[in-house]
Design a protein around this motif. Structure first.
Motif, PDB file in Angstrom:
ATOM      1  N   THR A 126      -2.272  -3.960  -2.421  1.00  0.00           N
ATOM      2  CA  THR A 126      -2.419  -4.456  -1.057  1.00  0.00           C
ATOM      3  C   THR A 126      -2.960  -5.885  -1.023  1.00  0.00           C
ATOM      4  OG1 THR A 126      -2.816  -2.206  -0.273  1.00  0.00           O
ATOM      5  CG2 THR A 126      -3.508  -4.006   1.178  1.00  0.00           C
ATOM      6  N   TRP A 177       0.832  -1.203   0.000  1.00  0.00           N
ATOM      7  CA  TRP A 177       0.000   0.000   0.000  1.00  0.00           C
ATOM      8  C   TRP A 177       0.867   1.253   0.000  1.00  0.00           C
ATOM      9  CZ3 TRP A 177      -0.624   4.083   3.446  1.00  0.00           C
ATOM     10  CH2 TRP A 177      -1.685   4.946   3.151  1.00  0.00           C
ATOM     11  N   SER A 203      -3.570   1.085  -5.366  1.00  0.00           N
ATOM     12  CA  SER A 203      -3.065   0.629  -4.060  1.00  0.00           C
ATOM     13  C   SER A 203      -3.957  -0.467  -3.485  1.00  0.00           C
ATOM     14  CB  SER A 203      -2.961   1.807  -3.086  1.00  0.00           C
ATOM     15  OG  SER A 203      -4.193   2.452  -2.954  1.00  0.00           O
TER      16      SER A 203
END
Length: 150
Positions: free
Chosen positions: A56, A20, A52
Motif C-alpha cells: 500500500t 492493498w 499489504s
C-alpha cells in the motif's frame, strides 16, 4: 457529489487501495497453498506474504513519484512514510507477534491447570512481517502503481 468524483479519481488513493487488495488476495492464496486449506479471514488479516502494508505505502509513494516527480514534496513525504511503515512491519509488529506467541503459550498452560480461557482472550500472533514479505509487498506496490498509471 463533486467530492465523490474527486475521491474516486485520486490516482494515489486508487493505487494504494488496489495494492492493498492485490496483496490481501495474494496473501490468502499463498497461505492456502502453504497450509493446504483456505482461511478466509486472511483476506483482511495482518501478517503474511506479501506485506499489504508495504504494498500500500509503496504504491502510494511510487504513484506520487510518477504523477508529481521525484523531486516533489508529495514524493518525499510518501517515501519517508513508506520507510517508516515497512520498518515498523519488520520491527515492532514482528516482535509483537513473537510476544503474542509466548503469552498465548502461558495462557494455554494456565488453561491446562483448570482455568478456562475463552478464545477471545487469545492474542493475534500473525501481525508482523519478515524482510522478504516486506520486499515482496514493496515490489507489488511498485507494479500496481505502474499499472494504474499506464
Amino acid at each position: 457529489m463533486d467530492w465523490f468524483s474527486q475521491l474516486i479519481s485520486n490516482k494515489l488513493l486508487l493505487s494504494g487501495f488496489a495494492a492493498w487488495v492485490a496483496a490481501q488476495i495474494l496473501k490468502t492464496i499463498v497461505h492456502a497453498i502453504v497450509n493446504r486449506k483456505i482461511d478466509w479471514p486472511r483476506l483482511i488479516g495482518d501478517g503474511g506474504m506479501p506485506s499489504s502494508h508495504s504494498a500500500t505505502v509503496t504504491a502510494v509513494a511510487a504513484s506520487s513519484g510518477l504523477y508529481y516527480g521525484l523531486g516533489s514534496f508529495q514524493f518525499g513525504v510518501t517515501v519517508i512514510l513508506a520507510f517508516i511503515v515497512m520498518h515498523d512491519a519488520m520491527g515492532v509488529r514482528k516482535e509483537t507477534g513473537k510476544h503474542a506467541i509466548i503469552l498465548n503459550d502461558i495462557v494455554e498452560f494456565i488453561d491446562s491447570m483448570g482455568r478456562n480461557v475463552s478464545p477471545e482472550e487469545k492474542l493475534k500472533e500473525f501481525v508482523g512481517h519478515s524482510p522478504l514479505q516486506v520486499i515482496a509487498g514493496a515490489a507489488l506496490g511498485i507494479i500496481v502503481a505502474f499499472v494504474v498509471r499506464f
